[in-house]
Design a protein around this motif. Structure first.
Motif, PDB file in Angstrom:
ATOM      1  N   CYS A 295       0.736  -1.206   0.025  1.00  0.00           N
ATOM      2  CA  CYS A 295      -0.133  -0.130  -0.099  1.00  0.00           C
ATOM      3  C   CYS A 295       0.918   1.440  -0.105  1.00  0.00           C
ATOM      4  CB  CYS A 295      -0.915   0.051   1.198  1.00  0.00           C
ATOM      5  SG  CYS A 295      -2.066   1.530   1.743  1.00  0.00           S
ATOM      6  N   HIS A 296       0.223   2.510  -0.443  1.00  0.00           N
ATOM      7  CA  HIS A 296       1.158   3.561  -0.503  1.00  0.00           C
ATOM      8  C   HIS A 296       1.436   3.911   0.925  1.00  0.00           C
ATOM      9  CE1 HIS A 296       1.169   4.532  -4.869  1.00  0.00           C
ATOM     10  NE2 HIS A 296      -0.001   4.112  -4.783  1.00  0.00           N
ATOM     11  N   SER A 297       0.647   3.694   1.934  1.00  0.00           N
ATOM     12  CA  SER A 297       0.713   4.112   3.376  1.00  0.00           C
ATOM     13  C   SER A 297       2.024   3.196   3.797  1.00  0.00           C
ATOM     14  CB  SER A 297      -0.468   3.682   4.234  1.00  0.00           C
ATOM     15  OG  SER A 297      -1.649   4.372   3.951  1.00  0.00           O
ATOM     16  N   ASP A 298       2.381   2.127   3.242  1.00  0.00           N
ATOM     17  CA  ASP A 298       3.635   1.433   3.561  1.00  0.00           C
ATOM     18  C   ASP A 298       4.739   2.260   3.112  1.00  0.00           C
ATOM     19  OD1 ASP A 298       2.451  -0.912   4.802  1.00  0.00           O
ATOM     20  OD2 ASP A 298       1.883  -1.364   2.684  1.00  0.00           O
ATOM     21  N   GLU A 299       4.755   2.883   1.868  1.00  0.00           N
ATOM     22  CA  GLU A 299       5.684   3.763   1.381  1.00  0.00           C
ATOM     23  C   GLU A 299       5.907   5.193   1.972  1.00  0.00           C
ATOM     24  OE1 GLU A 299       8.476   5.356  -1.132  1.00  0.00           O
ATOM     25  OE2 GLU A 299       8.221   3.537  -0.440  1.00  0.00           O
ATOM     26  N   ALA A 300       4.864   5.431   2.543  1.00  0.00           N
ATOM     27  CA  ALA A 300       4.656   6.833   3.057  1.00  0.00           C
ATOM     28  C   ALA A 300       5.559   6.613   4.713  1.00  0.00           C
ATOM     29  CB  ALA A 300       3.385   7.395   3.674  1.00  0.00           C
TER      30      ALA A 300
ATOM     31  N   LYS B 128      -1.806  -7.692  -9.015  1.00  0.00           N
ATOM     32  CA  LYS B 128      -0.700  -8.403  -9.593  1.00  0.00           C
ATOM     33  C   LYS B 128       0.103  -9.046  -8.505  1.00  0.00           C
ATOM     34  CE  LYS B 128       3.388  -8.188 -12.372  1.00  0.00           C
ATOM     35  NZ  LYS B 128       4.376  -7.207 -13.269  1.00  0.00           N
ATOM     36  N   PHE B 129       0.454 -10.481  -8.710  1.00  0.00           N
ATOM     37  CA  PHE B 129       1.120 -11.198  -7.646  1.00  0.00           C
ATOM     38  C   PHE B 129       2.707 -11.023  -7.847  1.00  0.00           C
ATOM     39  CE2 PHE B 129      -2.428 -14.588  -7.179  1.00  0.00           C
ATOM     40  CZ  PHE B 129      -3.199 -13.750  -6.462  1.00  0.00           C
TER      41      PHE B 129
ATOM     42  N   GLN C  21      10.466 -10.328  -3.995  1.00  0.00           N
ATOM     43  CA  GLN C  21      10.360  -9.204  -4.914  1.00  0.00           C
ATOM     44  C   GLN C  21       9.727  -7.899  -4.375  1.00  0.00           C
ATOM     45  OE1 GLN C  21       8.192 -11.687  -7.855  1.00  0.00           O
ATOM     46  NE2 GLN C  21       9.628 -11.014  -9.144  1.00  0.00           N
ATOM     47  N   ILE C  22       9.772  -7.699  -3.008  1.00  0.00           N
ATOM     48  CA  ILE C  22       9.152  -6.721  -2.127  1.00  0.00           C
ATOM     49  C   ILE C  22       9.646  -5.454  -2.951  1.00  0.00           C
ATOM     50  CG2 ILE C  22      10.759  -6.842  -0.294  1.00  0.00           C
ATOM     51  CD1 ILE C  22       8.194  -5.835   1.389  1.00  0.00           C
ATOM     52  N   ASN C  23      10.858  -5.179  -2.949  1.00  0.00           N
ATOM     53  CA  ASN C  23      11.590  -3.784  -3.291  1.00  0.00           C
ATOM     54  C   ASN C  23      10.955  -3.636  -4.766  1.00  0.00           C
ATOM     55  OD1 ASN C  23      12.847  -2.799  -1.217  1.00  0.00           O
ATOM     56  ND2 ASN C  23      14.004  -4.574  -1.409  1.00  0.00           N
ATOM     57  N   GLU C  24      10.933  -4.382  -5.680  1.00  0.00           N
ATOM     58  CA  GLU C  24      10.242  -4.332  -7.206  1.00  0.00           C
ATOM     59  C   GLU C  24       8.793  -3.928  -7.234  1.00  0.00           C
ATOM     60  OE1 GLU C  24       9.110  -7.074 -11.063  1.00  0.00           O
ATOM     61  OE2 GLU C  24      10.757  -7.773  -9.575  1.00  0.00           O
ATOM     62  N   ALA C  25       8.134  -4.766  -6.003  1.00  0.00           N
ATOM     63  CA  ALA C  25       6.682  -4.631  -5.897  1.00  0.00           C
ATOM     64  C   ALA C  25       6.287  -3.045  -5.483  1.00  0.00           C
ATOM     65  CB  ALA C  25       6.036  -5.724  -4.945  1.00  0.00           C
ATOM     66  N   ASN C  26       6.874  -2.742  -4.532  1.00  0.00           N
ATOM     67  CA  ASN C  26       6.995  -1.274  -4.067  1.00  0.00           C
ATOM     68  C   ASN C  26       7.281  -0.166  -4.968  1.00  0.00           C
ATOM     69  OD1 ASN C  26       6.492   0.449  -1.738  1.00  0.00           O
ATOM     70  ND2 ASN C  26       8.651   0.965  -1.804  1.00  0.00           N
TER      71      ASN C  26
ATOM     72  N   GLY D  63       3.308   3.342 -10.494  1.00  0.00           N
ATOM     73  CA  GLY D  63       1.985   3.253 -11.011  1.00  0.00           C
ATOM     74  C   GLY D  63       1.935   2.192 -12.031  1.00  0.00           C
ATOM     75  N   LYS D  64       2.960   1.498 -12.046  1.00  0.00           N
ATOM     76  CA  LYS D  64       3.178   0.284 -13.069  1.00  0.00           C
ATOM     77  C   LYS D  64       2.123  -0.782 -12.617  1.00  0.00           C
ATOM     78  CE  LYS D  64       6.146  -3.050 -15.012  1.00  0.00           C
ATOM     79  NZ  LYS D  64       7.551  -3.638 -15.246  1.00  0.00           N
ATOM     80  N   THR D  65       1.881  -1.066 -11.418  1.00  0.00           N
ATOM     81  CA  THR D  65       0.958  -1.966 -10.750  1.00  0.00           C
ATOM     82  C   THR D  65      -0.070  -1.225 -10.025  1.00  0.00           C
ATOM     83  OG1 THR D  65       2.483  -3.749 -11.017  1.00  0.00           O
ATOM     84  CG2 THR D  65       0.506  -4.108  -9.546  1.00  0.00           C
TER      85      THR D  65
END
Length: 373
Positions: free
Chosen positions: A41-46, A339-340, A345-350, A356-358
């Protein structure tokens, strides 16, 4: 017990998978959950980059889904083997909780964003040193321990890998519309930003019977998905003025309701300008940006309102099962945004979430999990 977890060591650092994190002992009202998957979630990134005050090192993640392994002696609603989605923690005893508004729990910050359990002890340690948690949950883990009130039981015939984001992003967007704005059939709504939260709000507008459900974004692929999920109209605000376009779609009046999920100053201000008389804009993004509002001309003359909404004013134990029923009926196809990714791959997913790719990255923590078993 030792678990594997994705740890952020300091503000702005990448996630690092470590298998030496010590999980706290269970307490009487705890459940121990084997994690199957979790949304990013974007909150994780915040919190990772320090937009909100938090302690480091920290284990983030707050859209978890998993299977109950153990329950404390005071736990009444769960048993080993139950499938659950995890959400925020509310004490259940304060004035606002007793009024039925757990998102306004008087201890919300202490319980969810202090980095420790409600009693002040640590969820996680490493080499004897405290590692902070998030939402009294921390789902970027192979196993976690949460309070009974963090969990929502879900049907075991559904794919748990898909369900975790119901605990935050989807319940936030949909709850803002269904619980807070409460449009009536025939009303109109515009949603600015078609990420997971925005698309959930948009689908909730359709469920509510809004005759105009207008999706606004700058990415054509996302607008195409919004159309597929129920938007009556789409606007690319990179190529046209969204306020003028919304007014044109509503006979010059504007919309009754707007939801901003972008947190971008200009976009939030547009959500207010696009309102009809008596309209309400809910600005719900996690953002450090401000808006400039002329109180008299922007609000008072046309009796407009701007509100903030936390977690969709939701009661997860009520709202998440409701969303699942909408999903079963083909009215809330949230999984089309997902998307799984593998856990490592957590850094790629983040990064894909940030770019906005995923729309909604989902980390599959247990690759051995099989839906329906």
């Amino acid at each position: 017990m030792k678990i594997k977890a994705a740890v952020v060591d300091k503000q702005g650092a990448e996630f690092k998978l470590r298998d030496d994190i010590e999980l706290a002992e269970m307490q009487d009202d705890d459940i121990q959950v084997h994690m199957v998957a979790t949304g990013v979630c974007h909150s994780d990134e915040a919190l990772r980059k320090g937009d909100a005050t938090i302690a480091y090192p920290i284990v983030l993640g707050h859209e978890g889904s998993g299977i109950v392994e153990k329950v404390g002696s005071h736990v009444q609603n769960f048993k080993p083997g139950d499938h659950v989605v995890l959400s925020f923690y509310a004490c259940g005893n304060c004035e606002n909780c007793l009024k039925g508004v757990p998102t306004q729990c008087l201890h919300y910050g202490a319980n969810n964003l202090s980095g420790v359990r409600p009693d002040g002890t640590a969820h996680f340690t490493e080499n004897g040193e405290k590692v902070a948690d998030m939402f009294d949950q921390s789902s970027f883990t192979t196993t976690t321990v949460v309070r009974e009130r963090n969990a929502v039981k879900v049907p075991d015939d559904l794919d748990l890998r898909k369900l975790g984001p119901l605990g935050c992003g989807y319940v936030t967007g949909s709850g803002t519309v269904l619980n807070t704005l409460q449009p009536r059939p025939g009303d109109t709504i515009a949603v600015f930003g078609t990420g997971a939260v925005g698309l959930a709000a948009m689908m909730a507008g359709k469920i509510s019977g809004c005759t105009k459900v207008i999706a606004v974004d700058i990415v054509d692929d996302r607008l195409a998905l919004a159309k597929e999920l129920g938007a009556t109209d789409t606007i690319n605000s990179k190529t046209e003025d969204p306020v003028a376009a919304i007014k044109a779609l509503t006979n010059g009046h504007g919309v009754n309701f707007a939801v901003d999920t972008t947190g971008v100053t200009q976009v939030m201000e547009s959500s207010i300008k696009a309102l009809a008389q008596g309209g309400v804009s809910a600005c719900i993004a996690v953002t450090a940006h401000h808006i400039d509002v002329d109180t008299w001309n922007d609000l008072c003359v046309d009796d407009k309102s701007v509100i903030g909404v936390n977690m969709g004013d939701s009661i997860p134990q009520i709202d998440i099962p409701r969303l699942i029923e909408f999903y079963r009926q083909g009215m809330f196809d949230f999984d089309k945004t997902e998307k799984f990714y593998k856990f490592d791959q957590i850094n790629e997913a983040n990064a894909d979430s940030i770019s906005g790719k995923t729309i909604k990255p989902v980390l599959v923590i247990d690759p051995e999990y099989q839906p329906g078993k």
